[in-house]
Design an enzyme around this catalytic site. Sequence first.
Site, PDB file in Angstrom:
ATOM      1  NE  ARG A 185      39.421  45.382  31.864  1.00 11.31           N
ATOM      2  CZ  ARG A 185      40.352  45.953  31.888  1.00 11.31           C
ATOM      3  NH1 ARG A 185      41.331  44.310  30.943  1.00 11.31           N
ATOM      4  NH2 ARG A 185      41.240  47.470  32.074  1.00 11.31           N
ATOM      5  N   GLY A 238      52.579  36.128  31.367  1.00 16.03           N
ATOM      6  CA  GLY A 238      51.391  35.656  30.939  1.00 16.03           C
ATOM      7  C   GLY A 238      50.874  35.691  30.223  1.00 16.03           C
ATOM      8  CG  LEU A 257      47.458  38.876  43.187  1.00 16.02           C
ATOM      9  CD1 LEU A 257      48.190  38.855  44.108  1.00 16.02           C
ATOM     10  CD2 LEU A 257      47.779  39.337  41.824  1.00 16.02           C
ATOM     11  CD  GLN A 259      50.433  43.137  29.322  1.00 18.00           C
ATOM     12  OE1 GLN A 259      50.453  43.764  29.584  1.00 18.00           O
ATOM     13  NE2 GLN A 259      50.817  41.813  30.403  1.00 18.00           N
ATOM     14  CG  HIS A 316      47.901  37.863  38.697  1.00 18.26           C
ATOM     15  ND1 HIS A 316      45.717  37.612  39.049  1.00 18.26           N
ATOM     16  CD2 HIS A 316      47.270  38.350  37.981  1.00 18.26           C
ATOM     17  CE1 HIS A 316      45.786  39.387  38.114  1.00 18.26           C
ATOM     18  NE2 HIS A 316      46.806  38.977  37.557  1.00 18.26           N
ATOM     19  CD  GLU A 326      46.019  29.028  41.577  1.00 15.90           C
ATOM     20  OE1 GLU A 326      46.595  28.995  41.248  1.00 15.90           O
ATOM     21  OE2 GLU A 326      45.617  29.802  43.171  1.00 15.90           O
TER      22      GLU A 326
END
Length: 319
Positions: A222, A182, A62, A188, A66, A64
């Site tokens: 990532r 997000g 995680l 997505q 998330h 910021e």
Amino acid sequence: MDLGRGRGHHRGRAPAGRRGGRGETGRAPVRVISTAPELAAEWDAGRLSGSVIGYVPTMGALHEGHLSLVDLAREQCDLVICSIFVNPLQFGPDEDFDSYPRTVERDLKLLEARGTTVVFLPDWDEIFPGRARTLQDFGTHVSVPRLSHQLCGRTRPGHFDGMVTESLLFLNLVRPDRTYWGEKDFQQLRIIETLVQDLRLPVRVVRGVTRREPDGLAMSSRNKGLLFDARAVAPHIHRVLLQSRARLLDGDPLPTVLAAARDCLTERGFEVEYLVACEEESLTEVRTLDFHAPIRLFAAAHLEGVRLIDNMRVTEVAP
Ligand code: AMP
């Protein structure tokens, strides 16, 4: 309790149950659960007390980005459920499923500090009995084909089918009133919005804006894979989008602007996968800007083995 059996899933995970005491933060301890019946019991208790249930799905590691979704959920809901599950179905055979960062203990501390009520941390088997690794292993698919084959779908075949199948499964388990996604992963997000709309799922999808590092790099799990030099270059993906947007709003032609942006990234060592403008709603690529619908720039580029994506809205709808 299984502590990290097999192929790297949830290595170093925490035991389920209440985390002890009042916690370092002074907040109520987060409840960590790992099975569907425990989740159902949380839902029953939440409903009984009239709570609005908010749900933030994540793959952990995680940051910021998330946590800003958790903050949004806390503002709007009484009970905030966050899941941590690295979904094998959305990783291709040559992708980084095994090496995807897993930092569960740290994640739990962060979630507790931000006031998450419940963390759903299931085992691989709990979600995909027999540890299905691919959609073919699992058997049941859902798909939003209209939005899944362009942009990231071109180079990651099956990625969005794996994502949306697992997401629907989690939405069915968690049964939230609101779910938080997000804009960083805009394709997505649009796929989830379309799934919810088309199948009339009884949940509201709430968008969270992209959170960035001070130098503009979109936060991503990532990014941890970027070595020192690559980390210094990575924010150019955002800068190039900003410059492109400014040029487009000045009236420069779209193909010229996109070609210059692509060259700029290539010169800095990026291998550009795509850099295009699309209608936000349909994700259809556009060749000119006609200002009839919101348009967004989308980029994906590889930098020393790390795949980075970013996007930015260019236009508002004409009055
Ligand atoms: P992931 O753990 O990568 O599956 O992401 C979980 C959720 O966090 C998704 O809805 C992402 O779009 C969202 N997210 C990831 N990075 C960011 C970011 N930089 N800003 C806002 N949301 C993000």
